[in-house]
Design a protein around this motif. Structure first.
Motif, PDB file in Angstrom:
ATOM      1  N   GLU A 290      44.961 -72.115   9.557  1.00 41.85           N
ATOM      2  CA  GLU A 290      46.389 -72.080   9.861  1.00 41.85           C
ATOM      3  C   GLU A 290      47.151 -72.638   8.674  1.00 41.85           C
ATOM      4  O   GLU A 290      46.719 -73.607   8.034  1.00 41.85           O
TER       5      GLU A 290
ATOM      6  N   GLY B  14      51.276 -73.501   7.375  1.00 44.69           N
ATOM      7  CA  GLY B  14      52.703 -73.551   7.643  1.00 44.69           C
ATOM      8  C   GLY B  14      53.430 -74.011   6.397  1.00 44.69           C
ATOM      9  O   GLY B  14      52.964 -74.929   5.714  1.00 44.69           O
TER      10      GLY B  14
ATOM     11  N   THR C 272      52.788 -69.352   9.190  1.00 47.56           N
ATOM     12  CA  THR C 272      54.187 -69.514   9.595  1.00 47.56           C
ATOM     13  C   THR C 272      54.994 -70.006   8.408  1.00 47.56           C
ATOM     14  O   THR C 272      54.524 -70.816   7.608  1.00 47.56           O
TER      15      THR C 272
ATOM     16  N   TYR D 151      57.728 -80.603  10.048  1.00 49.08           N
ATOM     17  CA  TYR D 151      57.608 -79.155  10.090  1.00 49.08           C
ATOM     18  C   TYR D 151      57.817 -78.626  11.502  1.00 49.08           C
ATOM     19  O   TYR D 151      58.445 -77.581  11.707  1.00 49.08           O
TER      20      TYR D 151
ATOM     21  N   ARG E  77      60.812 -75.939  12.565  1.00 47.17           N
ATOM     22  CA  ARG E  77      60.612 -74.673  13.268  1.00 47.17           C
ATOM     23  C   ARG E  77      61.489 -74.606  14.519  1.00 47.17           C
ATOM     24  O   ARG E  77      61.992 -73.540  14.878  1.00 47.17           O
TER      25      ARG E  77
END
Length: 276
Positions: A105, A107, A163, A252, A256
Motif C-alpha cells: 500500500e 499513500g 492513494t 495523511y 484524505r
C-alpha cells in the motif's frame, strides 16, 4: 553511435558498470576477437569498446544485445541489461523504487507539483529542465528514466493500493506549458480509472488543512512495517521511527478526509482539463 558518458554519482553504480565491462572483455577475449574486430561486428567504434570494457562508459541495452549475439553468450550478456539500467539511476531513486516494489500500500500527498508516480514523461522532463542550478542533458535523461521506471508499480501483481492527495493548484499550474499540462491531466483521468488507484484533490479554498508540514509519502511493506519518505530542497530521507510514522499516518488520514472524494476529484480534474 554515441554511448552515454559514465557520470555516475555513487560507488555502487560504478562497481556494477566496471563488473559488466570486465565480463564483456572476458567474453570478447574468449572469442579471440580484437576490440576493433568486435566493434565492427556489433556496429560500434573500437574506442567505445575500450571505454565500455574499462568501465568508463555505460553500454546501452542494444550494445549488450549485439554483444550477446556476436559472442554466442546465449542470453548471459543480455541478462545484464537490468543491472546496467538500474545502475544508471540515482541512488535515491533506486532505494525508493526498491521500497515501492516491496509495498502493499502506498499513500502520497503532493503540494507543489504532480506526484512522481503520476507524472507523464514530458511533465517529468519539464520539471527537471527547470531546476536551478541547471542539470546537464545527461543528468536529465537519467533522472527522467529513473522516475518513469518507478511507475512499474502500477503493473504489479498482485496490484497494490495506491492513494494520492493532490493540491488543486498542482492541477492548474502549467509547468512545461499548457499542452504538457493538458496531457498530464488526461493521464490523471486514465490512472484514476484503475481499480487500485484513488486520486483526491485538496481544494485551495479549504480553511482547515492537515498538510501544512509539506509533502509526504507512506509505504506499508509486505512484512507489516510502514516507512515514510520525505523530500526537501536539497535532501530526502526515509522515516522509520514508529512515533514519526504515527504522526504521518494521522496527518495523511486527516488529509484524505479533508480532500474531495475520488469521484468529486475526477470531476474536478475534468473541469480543470476543460479550462486548460
Amino acid at each position: 553511435m554515441n554511448e552515454e558518458d559514465l557520470g555516475l554519482e555513487d560507488d555502487d553504480s560504478r562497481a556494477v558498470i566496471a563488473a559488466v565491462g570486465r565480463q564483456l572483455k572476458l567474453w570478447r577475449e574468449s572469442a579471440n576477437l580484437k576490440p576493433a574486430e568486435f566493434g565492427t561486428a556489433i556496429g560500434y567504434g573500437e574506442n567505445l569498446v575500450y571505454k565500455v570494457e574499462a568501465g568508463k562508459r555505460i553500454p546501452r541495452p542494444e550494445y549488450l544485445d549485439r554483444a550477446d549475439e556476436i559472442l554466442g553468450a546465449n542470453g548471459k550478456i543480455a541478462a545484464m541489461k537490468q543491472d546496467v539500467t538500474e545502475a544508471r539511476y540515482p541512488k535515491k531513486v533506486r532505494d525508493l523504487a526498491r521500497l515501492e516494489a516491496n509495498a502493499v500500500e502506498l499513500g502520497a500527498y503532493g503540494n507543489h507539483n504532480i506526484h512522481g508516480l503520476l507524472q507523464t514523461e514530458e511533465y517529468t522532463r519539464a520539471l527537471y529542465a527547470m531546476r536551478r542550478p541547471s542539470y546537464t542533458e545527461d543528468q536529465i535523461e537519467r533522472l527522467v528514466a529513473g522516475r518513469l521506471a518507478r511507475q512499474h508499480i502500477f503493473a504489479g501483481t498482485p496490484p497494490i493500493m495506491l492513494t494520492f492527495v493532490q493540491e488543486a493548484v498542482t492541477l492548474r499550474r502549467p509547468l512545461g506549458g499548457r499542452m504538457v499540462l493538458r496531457r498530464q491531466l488526461e493521464h490523471l483521468l486514465e490512472i484514476g480509472q484503475l481499480r487500485n488507484v484513488e486520486i483526491q484533490v485538496m481544494p485551495t479554498e479549504s480553511e482547515d488543512h492537515a498538510g501544512m508540514g509539506g509533502e509526504l509519502q507512506l509505504l506499508k511493506l509486505k512484512d507489516g512495517a510502514t516507512v515514510g519518505h520525505w523530500e526537501g530542497q536539497l535532501s530526502n530521507r526515509l522515516i522509520s521511527d514508529p512515533r514519526e510514522i504515527q504522526i504521518l499516518e494521522l496527518r495523511y488520514g486527516i488529509l484524505r478526509a479533508q480532500a474531495l472524494t475520488p469521484r468529486e476529484s475526477m470531476a474536478f480534474i475534468e473541469k480543470a482539463l476543460g479550462e486548460t
